[in-house]
Design a protein around this motif. Structure first.
Motif, PDB file in Angstrom:
ATOM      1  N   SER A  52       0.980  -1.021   0.268  1.00 31.30           N
ATOM      2  CA  SER A  52       0.020  -0.119  -0.145  1.00 31.30           C
ATOM      3  C   SER A  52       0.714   1.448  -0.070  1.00 31.30           C
ATOM      4  O   SER A  52       2.076   1.670   0.349  1.00 31.30           O
ATOM      5  CB  SER A  52      -0.648  -0.039   1.360  1.00 31.30           C
ATOM      6  OG  SER A  52       0.079  -0.046   2.189  1.00 31.30           O
ATOM      7  N   PRO A  53       0.357   2.223  -0.573  1.00 31.62           N
ATOM      8  CA  PRO A  53       1.483   3.478  -0.493  1.00 31.62           C
ATOM      9  C   PRO A  53       1.528   3.799   1.206  1.00 31.62           C
ATOM     10  O   PRO A  53       2.873   4.534   0.940  1.00 31.62           O
ATOM     11  CB  PRO A  53      -0.388   4.491  -0.802  1.00 31.62           C
ATOM     12  CG  PRO A  53      -0.882   3.724  -1.446  1.00 31.62           C
ATOM     13  CD  PRO A  53      -0.845   2.558  -1.270  1.00 31.62           C
ATOM     14  N   GLU A  54       0.392   3.694   2.517  1.00 31.01           N
ATOM     15  CA  GLU A  54       0.838   4.263   3.217  1.00 31.01           C
ATOM     16  C   GLU A  54       2.065   3.027   4.083  1.00 31.01           C
ATOM     17  O   GLU A  54       2.883   3.494   4.905  1.00 31.01           O
ATOM     18  CB  GLU A  54      -0.402   3.495   4.375  1.00 31.01           C
ATOM     19  CG  GLU A  54      -1.736   4.213   4.616  1.00 31.01           C
ATOM     20  CD  GLU A  54      -1.856   4.005   3.129  1.00 31.01           C
ATOM     21  OE1 GLU A  54      -2.170   2.678   2.158  1.00 31.01           O
ATOM     22  OE2 GLU A  54      -4.099   4.406   3.099  1.00 31.01           O
ATOM     23  N   GLU A  55       2.043   1.722   3.626  1.00 35.21           N
ATOM     24  CA  GLU A  55       3.316   1.232   3.895  1.00 35.21           C
ATOM     25  C   GLU A  55       4.879   1.739   3.339  1.00 35.21           C
ATOM     26  O   GLU A  55       6.160   1.704   4.169  1.00 35.21           O
ATOM     27  CB  GLU A  55       3.607  -0.482   3.314  1.00 35.21           C
ATOM     28  CG  GLU A  55       4.266  -1.048   3.836  1.00 35.21           C
ATOM     29  CD  GLU A  55       4.417  -2.791   3.322  1.00 35.21           C
ATOM     30  OE1 GLU A  55       4.787  -3.983   3.773  1.00 35.21           O
ATOM     31  OE2 GLU A  55       4.411  -2.657   2.574  1.00 35.21           O
ATOM     32  N   PHE A  56       4.690   2.397   2.034  1.00 27.59           N
ATOM     33  CA  PHE A  56       5.687   3.013   1.347  1.00 27.59           C
ATOM     34  C   PHE A  56       6.136   4.223   2.239  1.00 27.59           C
ATOM     35  O   PHE A  56       7.471   4.049   2.802  1.00 27.59           O
ATOM     36  CB  PHE A  56       5.545   3.238  -0.511  1.00 27.59           C
ATOM     37  CG  PHE A  56       6.450   3.735  -0.698  1.00 27.59           C
ATOM     38  CD1 PHE A  56       7.428   3.317  -1.416  1.00 27.59           C
ATOM     39  CD2 PHE A  56       6.068   5.266  -1.576  1.00 27.59           C
ATOM     40  CE1 PHE A  56       8.647   3.989  -2.031  1.00 27.59           C
ATOM     41  CE2 PHE A  56       6.710   6.297  -1.497  1.00 27.59           C
ATOM     42  CZ  PHE A  56       8.645   5.406  -1.866  1.00 27.59           C
ATOM     43  N   VAL A  57       5.120   4.347   2.929  1.00 26.15           N
ATOM     44  CA  VAL A  57       5.527   6.488   3.029  1.00 26.15           C
ATOM     45  C   VAL A  57       5.895   5.598   5.041  1.00 26.15           C
ATOM     46  O   VAL A  57       6.904   6.465   5.673  1.00 26.15           O
ATOM     47  CB  VAL A  57       3.952   6.767   3.458  1.00 26.15           C
ATOM     48  CG1 VAL A  57       4.407   8.150   4.131  1.00 26.15           C
ATOM     49  CG2 VAL A  57       3.991   7.716   1.603  1.00 26.15           C
ATOM     50  N   THR A  58       5.457   4.539   5.369  1.00 19.80           N
ATOM     51  CA  THR A  58       6.043   4.511   6.885  1.00 19.80           C
ATOM     52  C   THR A  58       7.471   3.560   6.402  1.00 19.80           C
ATOM     53  O   THR A  58       8.178   3.970   6.846  1.00 19.80           O
ATOM     54  CB  THR A  58       4.620   3.292   7.021  1.00 19.80           C
ATOM     55  OG1 THR A  58       3.372   3.779   7.407  1.00 19.80           O
ATOM     56  CG2 THR A  58       5.454   2.803   8.298  1.00 19.80           C
TER      57      THR A  58
END
Length: 64
Positions: free
Chosen positions: A28-34
């Protein structure tokens, strides 16, 4: 995600996040940003003082 803090990204940046998250195989984009934030924060946590943190932030181009 993001702990319910509601971080907002502008549209262009969000599209880039989505694009690169997908290309890199993140779920997910959230996983990438994290992951990206964890890496950057880890660099700052190596500092021994607040002044060193500021110098690192300057070196990374986050502050002038």
């Amino acid at each position: 995600m993001f702990g319910g803090g509601g971080i907002r990204l502008d549209r262009d940046l969000l599209e880039k996040v989505r694009k690169y998250a997908k290309l890199a195989g993140y779920s997910s984009p959230e996983e990438f940003v994290t992951h990206a934030l964890e890496k950057e924060i880890a660099k700052l946590e190596e500092a021994d003082s607040e002044e060193e943190v500021k110098e690192k932030l300057k070196g990374l181009g986050y502050i002038s």
